[in-house]
Design an enzyme around this catalytic site. Structure first.
Site, mmCIF file in Angstrom:
data_model
loop_
_atom_site.group_PDB
_atom_site.id
_atom_site.type_symbol
_atom_site.label_atom_id
_atom_site.label_comp_id
_atom_site.label_asym_id
_atom_site.label_seq_id
_atom_site.Cartn_x
_atom_site.Cartn_y
_atom_site.Cartn_z
ATOM 1 N N ARG A 271 0.835 -1.191 0.000
ATOM 2 C CA ARG A 271 0.000 0.000 0.000
ATOM 3 C C ARG A 271 0.866 1.236 0.000
ATOM 4 O O ARG A 271 1.719 1.404 0.878
ATOM 5 C CB ARG A 271 -0.855 0.017 1.262
ATOM 6 C CG ARG A 271 -2.320 -0.048 0.954
ATOM 7 C CD ARG A 271 -3.100 -0.135 2.212
ATOM 8 N NE ARG A 271 -3.805 -1.407 2.262
ATOM 9 C CZ ARG A 271 -4.671 -1.716 3.206
ATOM 10 N NH1 ARG A 271 -4.922 -0.879 4.187
ATOM 11 N NH2 ARG A 271 -5.282 -2.878 3.186
ATOM 12 N N SER B 255 -7.947 -0.762 0.545
ATOM 13 C CA SER B 255 -8.991 -0.997 1.547
ATOM 14 C C SER B 255 -9.733 0.277 1.946
ATOM 15 O O SER B 255 -10.380 0.905 1.127
ATOM 16 C CB SER B 255 -8.364 -1.678 2.758
ATOM 17 O OG SER B 255 -9.349 -2.025 3.685
ATOM 18 N N HIS B 256 -9.541 0.697 3.183
ATOM 19 C CA HIS B 256 -10.287 1.830 3.749
ATOM 20 C C HIS B 256 -9.508 3.132 3.632
ATOM 21 O O HIS B 256 -9.969 4.158 4.115
ATOM 22 C CB HIS B 256 -10.573 1.527 5.206
ATOM 23 C CG HIS B 256 -9.328 1.092 5.930
ATOM 24 N ND1 HIS B 256 -8.817 -0.191 5.784
ATOM 25 C CD2 HIS B 256 -8.478 1.765 6.712
ATOM 26 C CE1 HIS B 256 -7.700 -0.286 6.482
ATOM 27 N NE2 HIS B 256 -7.467 0.891 7.045
ATOM 28 N N ASP C 118 -16.412 -0.714 4.070
ATOM 29 C CA ASP C 118 -15.240 0.062 3.653
ATOM 30 C C ASP C 118 -15.052 0.013 2.133
ATOM 31 O O ASP C 118 -15.848 -0.598 1.412
ATOM 32 C CB ASP C 118 -13.973 -0.389 4.401
ATOM 33 C CG ASP C 118 -13.438 -1.717 3.897
ATOM 34 O OD1 ASP C 118 -14.222 -2.515 3.365
ATOM 35 O OD2 ASP C 118 -12.223 -1.962 4.036
ATOM 36 N N ASP D 60 -13.189 -1.540 -0.043
ATOM 37 C CA ASP D 60 -13.134 -2.794 -0.804
ATOM 38 C C ASP D 60 -14.117 -3.843 -0.297
ATOM 39 O O ASP D 60 -14.094 -4.995 -0.743
ATOM 40 C CB ASP D 60 -11.710 -3.360 -0.806
ATOM 41 C CG ASP D 60 -11.242 -3.735 0.586
ATOM 42 O OD1 ASP D 60 -11.633 -3.061 1.556
ATOM 43 O OD2 ASP D 60 -10.487 -4.708 0.728
ATOM 44 N N ASP E 290 -14.641 -5.394 2.669
ATOM 45 C CA ASP E 290 -14.416 -6.479 3.628
ATOM 46 C C ASP E 290 -14.706 -6.063 5.067
ATOM 47 O O ASP E 290 -14.846 -6.912 5.936
ATOM 48 C CB ASP E 290 -13.005 -7.097 3.476
ATOM 49 C CG ASP E 290 -11.897 -6.083 3.600
ATOM 50 O OD1 ASP E 290 -12.190 -4.880 3.771
ATOM 51 O OD2 ASP E 290 -10.718 -6.482 3.519
ATOM 52 N N ARG E 291 -14.821 -4.757 5.322
ATOM 53 C CA ARG E 291 -15.131 -4.321 6.693
ATOM 54 C C ARG E 291 -16.606 -3.951 6.842
ATOM 55 O O ARG E 291 -17.249 -3.572 5.873
ATOM 56 C CB ARG E 291 -14.310 -3.074 7.048
ATOM 57 C CG ARG E 291 -12.846 -3.331 7.135
ATOM 58 C CD ARG E 291 -12.135 -2.083 7.632
ATOM 59 N NE ARG E 291 -10.737 -2.385 7.851
ATOM 60 C CZ ARG E 291 -9.906 -1.634 8.565
ATOM 61 N NH1 ARG E 291 -10.342 -0.519 9.103
ATOM 62 N NH2 ARG E 291 -8.650 -1.989 8.719
ATOM 63 N N THR F 122 -2.652 -9.830 14.203
ATOM 64 C CA THR F 122 -3.474 -8.935 13.389
ATOM 65 C C THR F 122 -3.295 -9.230 11.899
ATOM 66 O O THR F 122 -2.170 -9.374 11.427
ATOM 67 C CB THR F 122 -3.068 -7.478 13.684
ATOM 68 O OG1 THR F 122 -3.394 -7.209 15.046
ATOM 69 C CG2 THR F 122 -3.789 -6.505 12.783
ATOM 70 N N GLU G 45 -11.958 -9.389 13.721
ATOM 71 C CA GLU G 45 -10.958 -8.468 14.252
ATOM 72 C C GLU G 45 -11.685 -7.243 14.800
ATOM 73 O O GLU G 45 -12.758 -6.874 14.301
ATOM 74 C CB GLU G 45 -10.000 -8.036 13.156
ATOM 75 C CG GLU G 45 -9.160 -9.155 12.601
ATOM 76 C CD GLU G 45 -8.007 -8.603 11.745
ATOM 77 O OE1 GLU G 45 -6.924 -8.397 12.301
ATOM 78 O OE2 GLU G 45 -8.224 -8.375 10.552
ATOM 79 N N SER H 193 -11.012 -4.378 14.256
ATOM 80 C CA SER H 193 -10.958 -3.326 13.241
ATOM 81 C C SER H 193 -12.090 -3.470 12.226
ATOM 82 O O SER H 193 -11.894 -3.258 11.044
ATOM 83 C CB SER H 193 -9.611 -3.384 12.542
ATOM 84 O OG SER H 193 -9.377 -4.704 12.037
ATOM 85 N N LYS I 288 -12.296 -11.359 5.176
ATOM 86 C CA LYS I 288 -13.437 -10.867 5.931
ATOM 87 C C LYS I 288 -14.449 -10.321 4.938
ATOM 88 O O LYS I 288 -14.113 -10.047 3.786
ATOM 89 C CB LYS I 288 -13.004 -9.818 6.946
ATOM 90 C CG LYS I 288 -12.218 -8.661 6.382
ATOM 91 C CD LYS I 288 -11.591 -7.854 7.517
ATOM 92 C CE LYS I 288 -10.797 -6.692 6.997
ATOM 93 N NZ LYS I 288 -9.362 -6.830 7.280
HETATM 94 C C1 G1P Z 1 -5.481 -2.863 10.040
HETATM 95 C C2 G1P Z 1 -6.284 -3.543 11.128
HETATM 96 C C3 G1P Z 1 -6.212 -5.039 10.949
HETATM 97 C C4 G1P Z 1 -6.683 -5.415 9.545
HETATM 98 C C5 G1P Z 1 -5.933 -4.627 8.502
HETATM 99 C C6 G1P Z 1 -6.487 -4.852 7.102
HETATM 100 O O1 G1P Z 1 -4.152 -3.239 10.101
HETATM 101 O O2 G1P Z 1 -5.809 -3.176 12.405
HETATM 102 O O3 G1P Z 1 -6.987 -5.656 11.931
HETATM 103 O O4 G1P Z 1 -6.512 -6.768 9.308
HETATM 104 O O5 G1P Z 1 -6.010 -3.232 8.783
HETATM 105 O O6 G1P Z 1 -7.821 -4.471 6.992
HETATM 106 P P1 G1P Z 1 -3.014 -2.333 10.817
HETATM 107 O O7 G1P Z 1 -3.098 -0.973 10.174
HETATM 108 O O8 G1P Z 1 -3.414 -2.251 12.261
HETATM 109 O O9 G1P Z 1 -1.738 -3.066 10.576
HETATM 110 ZN ZN ZN Z 2 -10.917 -3.394 3.480
#
Ligand code: G1P
Ligand code: ZN
Length: 555
Positions: A22, A114-115, A281, A283, A285-286, A350, A369, A371, A382
């Site tokens: 990313r 992702s988010h 979110d 993509d 998955d959240r 995580t 999770e 998150s 997820k």
């Molecule tokens: C964060 C979340 C984690 C999740 C990941 C991808 O990662 O804390 O639970 O799996 O995004 O969605 P982090 O930024 O904490 O490494």
């Molecule tokens: Zn995501």
């Protein structure tokens, strides 16, 4: 069309984080940058790449379509036989996972950050998923990273261009036929959801019982999925599905479904008559679940509540419940359910990739999770829409409100109060100071047994470490996964640095306390956790090291 080998230059920053590579769009736009990483994925797959099929798609963010064309050109040159691509380059992360499994492909490439915000000045990401549909495990991402550090060239067919806006099978004559199958982004996923859940009872809930649901897609990829599933299949009004067109920059929104970034949804539900609000979110998955008047269900509770009620969902009726799991910082609410139901429960680091092996081994049915990630073994990611449907299925069967379901759950299992403080975009050096401060203190052998106090509350340290995890199935070891302080009474304080940011550092502070006392059960989490929060902030010298007097996001 001819395959050419382009001499490249090495970039030394292509180490995938918690969930893929990313970076800002600008970084990916550098000459050879994206090409290098894609070539490294293919090189890492060795002989398997020849004649293989891969799934390609992403969350619709800026630079996605360009990246898809690059993947097509490099895949053709590397001997891939077929790519299955979502129309317009759109596929949610759960949809990719499903397609990989359903069509038994070698894997897939997910184009998402992702988010994280999107647009020319925001983020992009590339993630490789393996043939089980899940994010590549550490040994694979390390292999890809190592290849990027010594790559001298990549193979490409520069003039190859495929129209990915039209659903059709494109056959390109090379030495062998190279196929790009542009498919409907939504169909296969909808079929899967209809196999898992009791759609008729959810439809009855939404239509006859007038259960009011508000869905916010935050201009991310879930729009088309939500319109088809909640709208077309379940009869929800179009007006109840908002921000439902995927936009390259998410319309300027930060597509992270939490109380801070999904505040439109929270306000609308708080001031309206809705029974439930849900957001996803970028993509897909959240998920975030809220009840009437914006009653917040923590993701840790959401996981536990679903785990306790899986027996009403057709998929689990059929397949049974094999086990539960949560990531380490996630509050241990699901552990309480496991204890009472006598079901195996796992704690992993995580990141979703750590659940995959347990699922593949038939040991795990549902996991989550803190998150805002919840999911099951129907795929290896997820799944936001799955979580919403799971809640609707449970609500429809129990015939209770979200508030009642949550209260009943706490009464039966106790409550794991939880909060997370995020200090986003800190300078790396300052964030490291905080981590060193904590690590030095807690790894001192004398720390165990000490009493940490705030006001009248005090907590005795039972155990402290930098969390490490040995995979039960393949015995691989992940070290330095977070600084943990575990107290005698079950409370926990955890510090971690984020592994998904694209610049700077984000410190995450996780706080948890377990209560069964009915006088406390319904209290405000921030209030109940205050003493532990103060202890954590003092111990880490958070303010002194970061110059921040408050976090960016409190969940
Ligand atoms: C964060 C979340 C984690 C999740 C990941 C991808 O990662 O804390 O639970 O799996 O995004 O969605 P982090 O930024 O904490 O490494
Ligand atoms: Zn995501």
């Amino acid at each position: 069309m001819t395959i050419v080998e382009i001499k490249t230059k090495i970039y030394d920053d292509q180490k995938p984080g918690t969930s893929g590579l990313r970076k800002s769009v600008k970084v990916f736009q550098q000459e050879h940058y994206t090409e290098n990483f894609i070539q490294a994925i293919f090189t890492a797959l060795e002989d398997q790449i020849t004649g293989s099929t891969l799934v390609v798609g992403g969350d619709g963010r800026y630079y996605g379509k360009e990246a898809v064309q690059k993947i097509i050109r490099i895949a053709a040159a590397n001997g891939v036989r077929k790519l299955i691509v979502g129309q317009h380059g759109i596929l949610s992360t759960p949809a990719v996972s499903n397609l990989i499994r359903k069509y038994k492909t070698l894997g897939g490439i997910v184009l998402t950050a992702s988010h994280n915000p999107g647009g020319p000045n925001a983020d992009f990401g590339i993630k490789f998923n393996c043939d089980n549909g899940g994010p590549a495990p550490d040994h694979m991402t390390n292999k890809i990273f190592n290849i990027t550090k010594s790559l001298t060239s990549y193979k490409i067919i520069p003039e190859l261009n495929v129209n990915i806006d039209i659903i059709q099978t494109n056959e390109i004559k090379l030495d062998n036929t190279f196929t790009v199958d542009v498919i409907d982004s939504v169909n296969d996923y909808v079929i899967l959801m209809k196999e898992i859940f009791n759609f008729p009872i959810i439809k009855e809930l939404l239509q006859e019982r007038k259960f009011e649901l508000l869905v916010d897609c935050l201009n991310g990829v879930t729009g088309p999925y939500a319109k088809c599933i909640f709208g077309k299949e379940l009869g929800l009004n179009d007006t109840n599905i908002v921000h439902s067109i995927p936009l390259e920059d998410f319309g300027g929104l930060h597509p992270d479904p939490n109380l801070t970034y999904a505040k439109d949804l929270v306000e609308t539900v708080r001031n309206g008559t809705y029974d439930m609000g849900v957001a996803f979110d970028g993509d897909g998955d959240r998920n975030m679940i809220i009840g009437k008047k914006a009653l917040f269900v923590t993701p840790s509770d959401s996981l536990a509540i679903l785990a306790a009620n899986l027996n009403v969902i057709p998929y689990f009726k059929k397949n049974g419940i094999k086990g539960y799991a949560r990531s380490m910082p996630t509050a241990a609410a699901v552990d309480q359910v496991a204890k009472l139901n006598n079901i195996e429960c796992f704690e992993v680091p995580t990141g979703w990739k750590y659940f995959g092996n347990l699922m593949d081994a038939g040991r795990l049915s549902i996991c989550g999770e803190e998150s805002f990630g919840t999911g099951s073994d129907h795929i290896r990611e997820k799944d936001g829409i799955w979580a919403c449907l799971a809640w609707l299925n449970v609500i429809a069967e129990l015939k209770k409100s979200i508030e009642e379901i949550q209260k009943d759950h706490w009464l039966k299992f106790g409550r794991n109060f939880f909060t997370r403080y995020d200090y986003e975009n800190c300078e790396l050096e300052k964030a490291n100071k905080v981590m060193t401060e904590v690590e030095t203190k807690i790894l001192d052998p004398a720390f165990k047994g000490t009493k940490l106090c705030d006001g009248t509350k005090n907590y005795v340290v039972k155990h402290a470490d930098n969390y490490s995890y040995t995979d039960l199935i393949d015995k691989s070891v992940a070290t330095k996964q977070g600084l943990r302080i575990l107290f005698e009474d079950g409370s926990r304080i955890i510090f971690r640095l984020s592994g998904t940011g694209s610049s700077g550092a984000t410190i995450r502070l996780y706080i948890e306390a377990y209560e069964t006392d009915q006088n406390i059960l319904y209290n405000d989490a921030q209030e109940v956790l205050k003493p532990l929060i103060n202890i954590a902030l003092n111990l880490s010298k958070m303010q002194e090291h970061t110059n921040r007097d408050k976090p960016t996001v409190i969940t």
